[in-house]
Enzyme design. Structure first.
Site, PDB file in Angstrom:
ATOM      1  N   GLY A 177       0.808  -1.220   0.000  1.00 56.12           N
ATOM      2  CA  GLY A 177       0.000   0.000   0.000  1.00 56.12           C
ATOM      3  C   GLY A 177       0.842   1.271   0.000  1.00 56.12           C
ATOM      4  O   GLY A 177       0.381   2.311   0.457  1.00 56.12           O
ATOM      5  N   GLY A 178       2.092   1.174  -0.523  1.00 56.02           N
ATOM      6  CA  GLY A 178       2.897   2.376  -0.731  1.00 56.02           C
ATOM      7  C   GLY A 178       3.183   3.167   0.532  1.00 56.02           C
ATOM      8  O   GLY A 178       3.452   4.363   0.456  1.00 56.02           O
TER       9      GLY A 178
ATOM     10  N   SER B  70       5.293  -5.358  -1.803  1.00 52.15           N
ATOM     11  CA  SER B  70       5.419  -3.949  -2.196  1.00 52.15           C
ATOM     12  C   SER B  70       6.027  -3.112  -1.064  1.00 52.15           C
ATOM     13  O   SER B  70       7.161  -3.371  -0.683  1.00 52.15           O
ATOM     14  CB  SER B  70       4.055  -3.420  -2.641  1.00 52.15           C
ATOM     15  OG  SER B  70       4.206  -2.227  -3.357  1.00 52.15           O
TER      16      SER B  70
END
Ligand SMILES: *[C@@H]1O[C@H](CO)[C@@H](O)[C@H](O)[C@H]1NC(C)=O
Ligand SMILES: *[C@@H]1O[C@H](CO)[C@@H](O)[C@H](O)[C@H]1NC(C)=O
Ligand SMILES: *[C@@H]1O[C@H](CO)[C@@H](O)[C@H](O)[C@H]1NC(C)=O
Ligand SMILES: *[C@@H]1O[C@H](CO)[C@@H](O)[C@H](O)[C@H]1NC(C)=O
Ligand SMILES: *[C@@H]1O[C@H](CO)[C@@H](O)[C@H](O)[C@H]1NC(C)=O
Ligand SMILES: *[C@@H]1O[C@H](CO)[C@@H](O)[C@H](O)[C@H]1NC(C)=O
Length: 549
Positions: free
Chosen positions: A120-121, A201
């Protein structure tokens, strides 16, 4: 009153039948009994607080361990809140979000622990079970699963380069959760001597950073880094005052003195941070990695990073654990897809590629090196669109460019930096299932495999798919991936000749000569010579790894 007590009795009866309690040094925790994908009963302890709520003076700084709640019992029968972020149902969101979920089949066992660090960055999602990290797949395996939350966005990553907000708060949250696991996981049937971090991520960047952070040493034993690494094209800084000022302005806080600015930012309700999310981005959701990990100066705080990860990795002086790392075939095709279909974004690119591309591609802004790079990248990736970008003509090239800039280049550098020091397996995920994080809104067709798509098989991702059944075509992928990951968690090697799903697996370790990888599709095939080598070579010329320190 009578009515009330009958309801209370019913409630008590229900909770004693369906619940389960565990004693820890912090106090008693009540969980729920649930069922795995294939019908195995397990216990779920969700929303356990591992840190004091990061409110008031604890905002932006190192988290504090949770104090004991004894003699009361902590109710962990349902998901806790996610950290502040825009969400349809804000009752799911709270700043009191430093929680973790523990899933286990046998409280008396001593099983390998798999810790999921969500994507989720660094600004969205959570470890909650209902949307992204459903445990039903892993609970068919013999492991203890933990999914944790960490602070996000400005609340997690404000970095002023001063004592007020030294940065990396969200990473320190993760460390505190890992310390919690070392102390308490044996009560849940987990082995604190066998902890495998699985990050996707932003979570993958986190896992790789825990290998270089002095705070994380010894807290885990293996790592699985999926679709990202901290070794991207941009050099590390010791603050991100530019972004801090942007947030302060949106919150109507004066920016004259950093200390007063941060004090003002401490007083703003968290909902103000949520309502100003949009304004933190430049255009669309770019840059996708907006909040930065920084190298902290010493203000007396325990520091997460004391030097650039490039420097630590190159020196070979880091915490070496066996690794699996890989990416999907089409990664950030999604970003390119939505940006290219957005007229306002396309016209920005067509008018001024050299200023806007570096924002989306996360390159250093306003530098001569970047100006040259953006021009070269456009010619190499989109030779058919040098004059004009348009959908759908430019989609393939733009998808590859976004993928490499945001994920591929950093992944490839991670492989090369780690391989001389630790065993590393790598994969390219090419399986296209019926569900995907990228759905074409014109015809509802699943595209991909793109960023996040392997997660559909490791977890029940309620946001995207139903819980898959044994008869579903996805079944074999769930069986194989969860088995490989659990084997690796157990012994640092994904193989098991005695496992019906893994008996033919042949996944050679990567080294710079063979450049071996596993192609994960309908078949699982060992290949050599790497993949996307010509694409990565373009970046090596523009941004040689040797120039990073
Ligand atoms: C929940 O799990 C506990 C421990 O295994 C067990 O004693 C209890 O009967 C379970 N309850 C239900 C409804 O399965
Ligand atoms: C919002 O979330 C809460 C807590 O999870 C839930 O009880 C409620 O039903 C949800 N509301 C809607 C409209 O989905
Ligand atoms: C900041 O001030 C502006 C102008 O008064 C107002 O519209 C906006 O809602 C304020 N924002 C916040 C987060 O308080
Ligand atoms: C296109 O991008 C602009 C600028 O970022 C944004 O405001 C707008 O909502 C986007 N349009 C669509 C249809 O997504
Ligand atoms: C870009 O860099 C030049 C030279 O260093 C500087 O003069 C200029 O103000 C910078 N522009 C922006 C927008 O930062
Ligand atoms: C998978 O392997 C089988 C047996 O080797 C082969 O027949 C089949 O064509 C392969 N499928 C794909 C999609 O490559």
């Amino acid at each position: 009153m009578y009515r009330f007590s009958v309801e209370l009795l019913v409630l008590l009866a229900v909770s004693s039948v369906f619940s389960i309690e565990v004693d820890t040094d912090l106090g008693r925790i009540r969980g729920a009994n649930l069922t795995s994908r294939l019908g195995v009963p397990f216990h779920a302890f969700r929303g356990i607080r591992y840190a004091e709520p990061p409110l008031g003076n604890l905002r932006f700084v190192n988290p504090q361990p949770i104090k004991s709640w004894a003699p009361s019992t902590f109710d962990a029968t349902e998901d806790g809140p996610m950290c502040p972020q825009p969400w349809d149902n804000m009752t799911d969101v709270s700043e009191d979000c430093l929680r973790l979920n523990v899933y286990t089949k046998d409280l008396k066992a001593r099983r390998p622990v798999i810790v999921f660090i969500h994507p989720g960055g660094f600004y969205v999602f959570s470890g909650q079970s209902k949307y992204l990290a459903g445990p039903e797949h892993f609970m068919d395996r013999d492991c203890v699963l933990v999914a944790l939350n960490y602070r996000l966005g400005s609340l997690g990553f404000l970095a002023t380069g001063s004592k007020d907000a030294p940065g990396n708060a969200g990473m320190k949250d993760q460390v505190l959760a890992l310390r919690w696991i070392q102390k308490h996981i044996h009560r849940f049937g987990g082995d604190p001597g066998s902890v495998t971090l699985v990050g996707y991520s932003a979570g993958s960047i986190s896992v790789a950073l825990h290998m270089v952070s002095p705070m994380s040493r010894g807290l885990f034993h293996r790592g699985i880094c999926m679709s990202a690494s901290p070794y991207g094209p941009v050099q590390y800084q010791n603050n991100d005052l530019r972004l801090a000022h942007r947030q302060a302005k949106l919150l109507n806080c004066s920016q004259e003195s950093v200390t007063e600015m941060v004090e003002c930012m401490r007083r703003k309700p968290y909902l103000d941070y949520v309502s100003t999310y949009n304004g933190m981005f430049e255009f669309g959701w770019n840059p996708t990695l907006n909040w930065k990990i920084v190298v902290e100066e010493d203000f007396g705080q325990e520091r997460y990073l004391i030097e650039s990860p490039f420097k630590t990795a190159k020196r070979g002086d880091f915490y070496k654990v066996p690794l699996i790392t890989g990416i999907t075939e089409f990664e950030f095709l999604s970003g390119a897809f939505f940006d290219l279909r957005n007229e306002s974004i396309v016209s920005k690119y067509n008018q001024n590629w050299e200023d806007f591309a570096p924002i989306a591609l996360i390159l250093e802004r306003n530098s001569t090196q970047t100006r040259t790079a953006t021009r070269v990248l456009r010619e190499k990736y989109m030779p058919e669109s040098v004059d004009k970008l348009e959908y759908p003509k430019s989609l393939k090239g733009m998808g590859e460019l976004y993928s490499d800039a945001l994920i591929g280049v950093a992944y490839n550098r991670f492989l090369r930096l780690m391989a001389p020091h630790t065993p590393i397996y790598t994969y390219l995920f090419r399986y296209k299932g019926r569900y995907s994080f990228l759905k074409n809104p014109d015809n509802q067709e699943a595209m991909g495999p793109v960023h996040h798509d392997e997660l559909l098989y490791l977890f029940h991702v309620g946001l995207v798919s139903p819980l898959f059944k044994r008869e579903d075509p996805e079944n074999f992928m769930i069986e194989r991936l969860t088995r490989m990951w659990t084997e690796f968690a157990q012994k640092g090697d994904p193989h098991n000749k005695n496992d019906e799903y893994l008996k033919t697996l042949n996944w050679p370790l990567y080294n710079s000569q063979n450049q071996a990888y596993l192609e994960i599709g309908t078949n699982f095939t060992a290949k050599t010579g790497g993949f996307f080598q010509e694409r990565y070579h373009i970046w090596d010329e523009l941004y040689p790894l040797s120039s990073y320190s």
